[in-house]
Motif scaffolding. Structure first.
Motif, PDB file in Angstrom:
ATOM      1  N   TYR A 144       0.806  -1.238   0.000  1.00 34.63           N
ATOM      2  CA  TYR A 144       0.000   0.000   0.000  1.00 34.63           C
ATOM      3  C   TYR A 144       0.832   1.278   0.000  1.00 34.63           C
ATOM      4  N   SER A 147       0.427   4.685   2.565  1.00 36.77           N
ATOM      5  CA  SER A 147      -0.963   4.940   2.975  1.00 36.77           C
ATOM      6  C   SER A 147      -1.165   4.751   4.472  1.00 36.77           C
ATOM      7  N   ARG A 150       0.189   7.650   6.533  1.00 34.88           N
ATOM      8  CA  ARG A 150      -0.697   8.816   6.399  1.00 34.88           C
ATOM      9  C   ARG A 150      -1.933   8.634   7.275  1.00 34.88           C
ATOM     10  N   LEU A 151      -2.495   7.438   7.242  1.00 38.58           N
ATOM     11  CA  LEU A 151      -3.705   7.162   8.002  1.00 38.58           C
ATOM     12  C   LEU A 151      -3.446   7.287   9.504  1.00 38.58           C
ATOM     13  N   LEU A 202     -10.155  10.248   2.964  1.00 36.55           N
ATOM     14  CA  LEU A 202      -8.921   9.455   2.892  1.00 36.55           C
ATOM     15  C   LEU A 202      -8.246   9.586   1.530  1.00 36.55           C
ATOM     16  N   VAL A 207      -4.416   8.456   0.675  1.00 35.83           N
ATOM     17  CA  VAL A 207      -4.501   7.026   0.970  1.00 35.83           C
ATOM     18  C   VAL A 207      -4.996   6.327  -0.303  1.00 35.83           C
ATOM     19  N   SER A 208      -4.394   5.182  -0.639  1.00 36.99           N
ATOM     20  CA  SER A 208      -4.726   4.562  -1.926  1.00 36.99           C
ATOM     21  C   SER A 208      -6.082   3.848  -1.873  1.00 36.99           C
ATOM     22  N   PHE A 211      -5.873   0.395  -0.401  1.00 37.29           N
ATOM     23  CA  PHE A 211      -5.809   0.374   1.061  1.00 37.29           C
ATOM     24  C   PHE A 211      -7.218   0.562   1.643  1.00 37.29           C
TER      25      PHE A 211
END
Ligand SMILES: Cc1cc2nc3c(=O)[nH]c(=O)nc-3n(C[C@H](O)[C@H](O)[C@H](O)COP(=O)(O)OP(=O)(O)OC[C@H]3O[C@@H](n4cnc5c(N)ncnc54)[C@H](O)[C@@H]3O)c2cc1C
Length: 501
Positions: A144, A147, A150-151, A202, A207-208, A211
């Protein structure tokens, strides 16, 4: 971050206990209230009774009406001589009200029993935890990108802002609506997060999509039974509930409710409140509650009333509002059905691609948002009392499992998930708001001295959210009664509090 959180926790806990000692002051027009009613003895109503006692002092009569069991959505079922949580089960370590309740009541944290998690897409396991933290991290990065970092940062930033509530409440500040409360914590950003889909927030964060599909969606399904279009704020609450630092109460979370009612010296009335109506006599406004007990019907007058149960029609509280001008009715929106099925039996690990159960290493399996899947999650369940010698059953042994699904499982679905079983216990919950089914956040003040607790669930439904709302309503009721307008809906509280210290 961990160090900051710990020191913050210590400071906040010390302030919280100082505020607990606060004396009740008299009504500026004369008398303090003599009788207060709370409808509902879940965590919200029990915590309200506790905080009302703290703020209004020992003289006021606090009556708590409960039509079912104390605990409400915190409940247990018994399987093979052990009790298991069937409703609200996990608590975050930074949920400071829940932490403080447990401490004051002399209850204990239940011992944590480690177990690995996997994500299943209906055909195969697509993500699995291993024994190696670094390997897990590497795999996440490989699949991922960044991501997950970041999350993590996003959730921590939101939690840090949310934790301001403990300071504000410790200093006695209250809010007249959920919007005001959120605005004081995170400005318009927090309010927007209650209106905007989680997936949009997101994606904007970088975020991808992969993910979101493979990690975020399974977490939303297990925690709220819904998908990634739920609002970003409740999404963040849900993601905080997917971290490692979680706990539960030894003996069952519902012990907090009965303990708080006892500590508050509240009168528990096993009664269903059927209706509420305002009664004006001269200057004084009171509320008449009509109720039914096992012995028959009754009615009582109260100076202040707190409704601590969802007021949506579908919830069946049976509560009617009479003689209000303008007329007041049930609130819009519906609650989401989640079925908790507790099965004592042998898990069918072949369904997950593990023909030999001895090779199945997972304690819980989450699922992606796949239409063909008939369940949201299945997990090996730990009892509410964990002895020193307790160990999770291996998949080749008979064990106790909790399955969450939107509909009750039929026989063939049970046979798909379990090779065989001894017992099946089903609890159908109107579990949490069906997010998106109400146009906005419900009010806190329904009428003078008549308050509603469960509107906060539309920002996020969790034990701690109900506890935060309980403290807010006790403070609000106290300030309204004593006409202390400078303690309600104040702006720039971070700055004010710094200068107050
Ligand atoms: C399956 C499931 C899993 C969950 N998991 C978690 C989790 O892991 N962590 C977490 O923090 N939260 C979790 N939650 C959410 C959490 O349980 C709730 O947010 C919280 O318990 C709500 O408490 P409450 O007191 O506000 O409402 P309730 O618990 O619903 O209490 C309301 C009470 O009012 C009573 N009542 C209703 N009408 C009347 C009337 N007319 N007269 C008298 N009494 C009345 C009801 O009987 C009930 O006892 C979960 C919920 C469910 C269902």
């Amino acid at each position: 971050m961990g160090g900051f959180q710990l020191s913050l926790l210590a400071v906040v806990l010390s302030i919280l206990s100082a505020v607990g000692d606060q004396e009740a002051s008299p009504h500026v027009d004369g008398a303090p209230p003599s009788k207060i009613a709370v409808v509902g003895a879940g965590i919200g109503g029990s915590a309200t009774a506790h905080f009302l006692r703290q703020h209004f002092g020992p003289e006021v009569q606090v009556d708590v009406f409960e039509k079912g069991e104390v605990g409400g959505r915190l409940a247990t079922v018994t399987v093979n001589h052990n009790d298991y949580e069937s409703g609200g089960s996990i608590i975050h370590s930074l949920n400071l009200h829940m932490q403080e309740f447990v401490k004051q009541l002399g209850l204990k944290h239940r011992r944590n029993v480690a177990g690995k998690t996997a994500v299943f897409n209906g055909e195969e396991v697509i993500l699995e935890e291993t024994d190696w933290y670094l390997l897990d991290l590497f795999r996440l990065w490989w699949r991922y990108g960044i991501s997950f970092i970041r999350l993590q940062m996003w959730v921590e930033e939101i939690m840090e802002k949310f934790m301001r509530i403990y300071k504000y409440q410790a200093h006695g500040y209250a809010f007249s609506s959920v919007e005001e409360l959120l605005d004081s914590l995170g400005g318009s950003g927090f309010i927007n997060m209650t209106r905007r889909p989680l997936s949009d927030s997101l994606l904007e964060l970088g975020v991808s999509q992969r993910f979101i599909d493979e990690v975020i969606a399974p977490v939303m399904r297990v925690n709220y039974g819904q998908n990634v279009s739920i609002p970003a704020f409740v999404g963040a609450v849900s993601l905080a509930g997917a971290q490692n630092n979680l706990w539960a109460v030894e003996g069952g979370n519902k012990l907090v409710c009965s303990g708080l009612l006892r500590m508050a010296n509240a009168n528990l009335l096993k009664a269903r409140v059927n209706s509420i109506s305002p009664v004006q006599s001269g200057e004084a406004l009171q509320y008449q509650l009509n109720f039914t007990t096992a012995a028959g019907t009754g009615s009582e007058l109260y100076d202040i009333v707190v409704l601590a149960t969802p007021l949506q029609d579908s919830l069946g509280s049976g509560l009617e509002f009479h003689d209000f001008t303008p007329p007041f009715d049930h609130l819009p929106g519906s609650y989401h059905s989640t079925v908790a099925t507790i099965v004592h039996g042998y898990l069918n690990t072949s369904f997950f691609g593990f023909a030999d159960p001895r090779l199945f290493p997972f304690a819980s399996v989450l699922t992606t948002d796949t239409p063909a899947l008939f369940f949201n999650s299945v997990a090996s369940a730990c009892p509410v009392n964990i002895s020193a010698g307790f160990r999770r059953r291996q998949p080749q042994e008979a064990g106790v499992y909790k399955v969450f699904s939107a509909q009750p499982l039929d026989k063939s679905e049970l046979k798909t998930l379990f090779r065989s079983y001894y017992s099946v216990q089903v609890t159908e919950w109107q579990a949490y708001p069906h997010y998106g089914s109400s146009p906005g956040l419900p009010p806190v003040e329904l009428h003078p001295n008549l308050y509603y607790l469960n509107g906060i669930e539309w920002a996020g439904s969790a034990m701690e959210m109900s506890s935060v709302a309980a403290k807010n309503i006790a403070l609000l009721a106290y300030h309204r009664w004593n006409k202390q307008t400078d303690m309600v809906d104040q702006r720039d509280l971070m700055h004010r509090i710094k200068t107050e210290l």
